[in-house]
Enzyme design. Structure first.
Site, PDB file in Angstrom:
ATOM      1  N   SER A 158      58.305 -37.613 -32.130  1.00  0.00           N
ATOM      2  CA  SER A 158      57.481 -38.577 -33.295  1.00  0.00           C
ATOM      3  C   SER A 158      58.645 -38.473 -34.298  1.00  0.00           C
ATOM      4  O   SER A 158      59.606 -39.330 -34.577  1.00  0.00           O
ATOM      5  CB  SER A 158      56.439 -37.553 -33.713  1.00  0.00           C
ATOM      6  OG  SER A 158      55.741 -38.119 -34.455  1.00  0.00           O
ATOM      7  N   ASP A 181      56.556 -44.104 -37.816  1.00  0.00           N
ATOM      8  CA  ASP A 181      57.333 -42.919 -37.440  1.00  0.00           C
ATOM      9  C   ASP A 181      57.833 -43.395 -36.041  1.00  0.00           C
ATOM     10  O   ASP A 181      58.159 -44.433 -35.649  1.00  0.00           O
ATOM     11  CB  ASP A 181      56.551 -41.631 -37.564  1.00  0.00           C
ATOM     12  CG  ASP A 181      55.315 -41.523 -36.228  1.00  0.00           C
ATOM     13  OD1 ASP A 181      55.010 -42.747 -35.998  1.00  0.00           O
ATOM     14  OD2 ASP A 181      55.061 -40.518 -35.984  1.00  0.00           O
TER      15      ASP A 181
END
Length: 448
Positions: free
Chosen positions: A99, A239
């Site tokens: 992530s 992200d």
């Protein structure tokens, strides 16, 4: 949380505390677990980290050795894996990503057949297998050995799904996209171009080590500058795996997940599309969001931190909007997990339908000053349950009263305690955050 799996999968530094052997064992167990009564089909996506390829090959080896067929989406977003799993009849999906973490970290997220994060019960069984607490799994032989299938078509179908969602053209709207040199690089521009936007893209040249490096939703200042310098109408920052999105208005101001939930929730309520007029939030959402919701007749629920818990609440109660301040937003009509690109499309819909710039829509929420500090500790549980730390937190909460709050919690993915204070001004925030951290230091709980 388990020994290896936290709130967002099995995460760690590549080949340090998340190794190729771990990935192989995860593949071996999943291939066997889902293939006990049929030929298992498991789909895999990955982000742009250098180690993602290594983990992909290791997972594939484990899966096929146990008899499962592995379908490869290649570089793609986490929500695309979720979409493909639930629409293409896969037993489960795997996303290789850490992530928003730096490139040297990585992770293995497992997605169940409904497109949601895997049940903790299955994750616990995988952990037990990794630790040698279960009998060895037999190796598939002859025609029962699994195969690998190129499945880039699945990612393309997901892109088509996103393109089908907007209810009107984005023609002549100047949109900036910060792809964080990550998964969004393979998806986002295609979607916005297809619906007519004048698309401007930055940080979309991944090299294996530049994911999230001074870019994306965790370093949004570069997008703020880009929006202003190029006179854009709006900007969206993703992200590394594109399951979260933060926005930048035409004035260069950040619009976080709380404000996105409010403006979308208010719009959906006006349209009669918000189930029970309720938004599902986490305990990290700002007090300003709740005050704005109360003013507009919006109800809200709070869950533990993690879009996994938001999703569980939404599914249990039939709610169709929820998310986190960090930009994980779930629109359950279209997805079963946070989807950054979908979120940006939903924000665009509100702007276009209400004919208002994002700055006006977001200004209805007055955000309370908030300070969050991460404290690296040797043991999260010990630090969190220390009696003097508990007393310091209680004292700060009492001093803040109804005009603020303090929240101290363990990170689900790092050896970190997060100390957060909301108050009327930044001075008070710093005062009470530092008071608690000073106690933690005095107790010898903080790593240098």
């Amino acid at each position: 949380m388990g020994k290896y799996f936290g709130t967002d999968g099995f995460r760690g530094e590549a080949n340090v505390n998340l190794t190729v052997e771990h990935a192989y064992q995860v593949g071996r167990y999943l291939g066997w677990y889902f293939g006990r009564d049929h030929k298992a089909k498991i789909v895999i996506g990955k982000d742009t980290r250098r180690s993602s390829y290594m983990f992909e090959y290791s997972l594939v080896a484990g899966l096929t050795a146990s008899g499962a067929d592995a379908y490869l989406l290649h570089v793609t977003t986490t929500p695309s894996v979720s979409y493909v799993v639930r629409t293409e009849g896969f037993d489960c999906g795997i996303m290789i990503s850490a992530s928003h973490n730096p490139f040297y970290d990585n992770g293995i997220k497992i997605i169940n057949g409904l497109g949601q994060k895997m049940d903790a019960e299955v994750e616990a069984k995988i952990e037990s297998y990794i630790d040698g607490e279960q009998p060895e799994i037999p190796l598939a032989q002859r025609e029962y050995i699994g195969r690998t299938v190129d499945f880039a078509a699945g990612r393309n179908r997901y892109i088509g799904h996103l393109i089908s969602i907007p209810i009107r053209s984005f023609k002549n709207v100047k949109v900036g996209l910060d792809c964080a040199n990550g998964s969004a690089s393979s998806v986002a521009k295609s979607v916005f171009d297809a619906v007519g936007a004048r698309t401007y893209v930055i940080h979309s040249e991944p090299d294996g080590t530049n994911i999230n490096d001074s870019c994306g939703s965790t370093h949004i200042e570069s997008l703020q500058k880009y929006v202003i310098e190029n006179g854009l109408d709006v900007g969206f920052a993703y992200d590394g795996d594109a399951d979260r999105c933060l926005a930048v208005d035409e004035k260069g101001h950040v619009v976080d997940g709380d404000r996105i939930m409010f403006l979308c929730g208010k719009y959906m309520k006006e349209q009669g599309r918000l189930k029970d007029n309720t938004i599902v939030t986490t305990i990290m959402s700002n007090m300003g969001l709740y005050k704005a919701c109360e003013r507009e007749g919006l109800r809200y629920e709070q869950t533990a931190v993690g879009d996994k818990y938001v999703c569980e609440n939404m599914m249990a109660n039939g709610y169709n909007l929820g998310g986190e301040q960090s930009g994980h937003i779930i629109f359950s009509k279209h997805a079963t997990t946070g989807d950054g690109i979908l979120t940006s499309l939903m924000v665009m819909e509100v702007m276009l339908e209400k004919k208002q710039p994002l700055s006006v829509l977001a200004d209805e929420v007055t955000i309370y000053p908030q300070l969050l500090k991460n404290v690296r500790v040797a043991d999260k549980k010990t630090a969190r349950e220390n009696p003097k730390v508990i007393a310091a937190v209680a004292a700060a909460g009492e001093a803040l009263g109804d005009d603020g709050r303090i929240l101290v919690r363990e990170s689900g993915t790092e050896p970190v305690i997060r100390v957060m204070v909301e108050a009327e001004n930044d001075v008070l925030c710093a005062k009470y955050v530092d008071q608690v951290i000073d106690v933690m230091k005095a107790e010898g709980l903080v790593l240098d």
